[in-house]
Design a protein around this motif. Structure first.
Motif, PDB file in Angstrom:
ATOM      1  N   ASP A 208       1.759   5.735  -7.730  1.00 17.46           N
ATOM      2  CA  ASP A 208      -0.088   4.502  -7.960  1.00 17.46           C
ATOM      3  C   ASP A 208      -0.683   5.350  -7.727  1.00 17.46           C
ATOM      4  OD1 ASP A 208       0.845   3.946  -5.320  1.00 17.46           O
ATOM      5  OD2 ASP A 208       2.203   2.978  -5.922  1.00 17.46           O
ATOM      6  N   GLU A 209      -1.121   5.849  -6.613  1.00 18.27           N
ATOM      7  CA  GLU A 209      -1.498   6.184  -6.026  1.00 18.27           C
ATOM      8  C   GLU A 209      -3.141   7.076  -6.904  1.00 18.27           C
ATOM      9  OE1 GLU A 209      -3.822   6.987  -2.756  1.00 18.27           O
ATOM     10  OE2 GLU A 209      -0.945   6.616  -2.457  1.00 18.27           O
TER      11      GLU A 209
ATOM     12  N   LEU B 213       1.072  -1.135   0.711  1.00 19.25           N
ATOM     13  CA  LEU B 213      -0.035  -0.521   0.309  1.00 19.25           C
ATOM     14  C   LEU B 213       0.917   1.341  -0.275  1.00 19.25           C
ATOM     15  CD1 LEU B 213      -2.995  -0.796   2.833  1.00 19.25           C
ATOM     16  CD2 LEU B 213      -3.092  -0.031   0.058  1.00 19.25           C
TER      17      LEU B 213
ATOM     18  N   ARG C 204       4.789  14.245  -1.142  1.00 16.02           N
ATOM     19  CA  ARG C 204       5.808  13.338  -2.528  1.00 16.02           C
ATOM     20  C   ARG C 204       5.830  13.900  -3.883  1.00 16.02           C
ATOM     21  NH1 ARG C 204       2.778   8.853  -3.243  1.00 16.02           N
ATOM     22  NH2 ARG C 204       0.433   8.717  -1.669  1.00 16.02           N
TER      23      ARG C 204
HETATM   24 MG    MG Z   1       2.796   4.581  -3.745  1.00 18.76          MG
END
Ligand code: MG
Ligand code: WAQ
Length: 277
Positions: A194-195, A19, A169
């Motif tokens: 991938d968010e 995750l 990020r």
């Molecule tokens: Mg991620």
């Protein structure tokens, strides 16, 4: 006598699926706060984790290697198509072949794992023929043991805010990309998250700096990943793995954070100064 430094790492998973993860290199006094922040970050997600692992480890191999952050520029692409093709152009300027750049984009877009799932780590790709070289295709290689120094952290926050880049990020990815760009045998990196709601990504190298694209995927898309392109002629895969996973790196100085540019503008400047070890 400088204090010992500790590597603190977190990874969270659900039903065996990765995750989220995070990395710091810190003095002992900060361990409490960082652990708290990491666990909060893992638990915050809507798809709450089954397991959260945190590892605290003293750095025993001497002081970290100190690096200067890559310069940052944002290219204002309007949509995914324009973003992906502009990213492929940047990769080619770093020495990646057109076909390898396109192979990488296709891999991340389709889910880079063996059954189209995301990976925990990165693909290692031959920069010429696009062949995948990482040993474990579902895990990939995970870069570890990197962070901003305290003073560079304050300074990059200021520079990124001034450039309108306030997401955590961006700051984390810039530190990771700086470590990767200096890796022995690496010529460039491609990344997008991938968010599902984070559509920005980047292409990076010592030649081009950290080139961001606000759209490398559409909102809602859960695919993403990283590709490290390597020059097979000089590659020592074991040395590369050791550097990426084990060698501690502190980013102790910032580069430039330039204004956003329009696609097609020539914003690249000769670097030439940075030499690999
Ligand atoms: Mg991620
Ligand atoms: N080492 C190698 N690969 C990693 C690592 C790591 N430490 N962490 C993540 N990955 C891979 C993994 O395949 C993930 O699925 C993928 O990268 C994306 O990870 O300037 O947040 O943590 O604003 O979702 C880009 C920032 C953000 C753009 C990227 O990646 C900007 C991001 P995420």
């Amino acid at each position: 006598m400088p204090q010992d430094l500790y590597s603190v790492r977190m990874r969270a998973s659900k039903a065996g699926r990765h995750l989220s993860g995070a990395e710091r290199i810190i003095v002992p006094d900060k361990i409490d706060d960082v652990l708290r922040a990491f666990v909060a970050r893992a638990m915050e997600r809507a798809d709450g984790p089954d397991e959260v692992f945190v590892k605290v480890e003293r750095l025993k191999d001497g002081p970290p290697r100190e690096l200067t952050a890559l310069d940052v520029v944002t290219v204002n692409v309007r949509d995914v198509r324009e973003g992906r093709s502009a990213a492929a152009v940047i990769l080619q300027k770093s020495g990646v072949s057109r076909s390898a750049a396109e192979t990488a984009v296709r891999s991340l877009a389709g889910g880079p794992g063996p059954s189209g799932e995301i990976m925990r780590g990165a693909i290692i790709m031959d920069a010429q023929n696009g062949e995948r070289l990482e040993q474990d295709r579902s895990r990939g290689v995970r870069v570890s043991r990197f962070d901003w120094s305290e003073s560079a952290s304050v300074e990059i926050d200021r520079l990124l805010v001034t450039a309108g880049l306030t997401h955590f990020r961006t700051k984390e990815a810039l530190a990771l990309a700086t470590k990767v760009a200096h890796a022995p045998g690496v010529v460039a990196e491609l990344c997008w998250s991938d968010e599902p709601d984070y559509t920005a990504g980047y292409a990076a190298s010592l030649k081009t700096g950290y080139v961001r694209f606000p759209r490398l995927k559409d909102p809602g898309d859960t695919n993403g990943g990283r590709v490290f392109f390597v020059d097979r002629a000089v590659l020592d895969l074991d040395a590369l793995m050791r550097y990426l996973q084990k060698e501690a790196v502190l980013v102790t100085a910032t580069g430039k954070c330039g204004d956003a540019v329009e696609p097609g503008m020539n914003f690249l400047h000769p670097v030439g100064k940075i030499e690999k070890p």
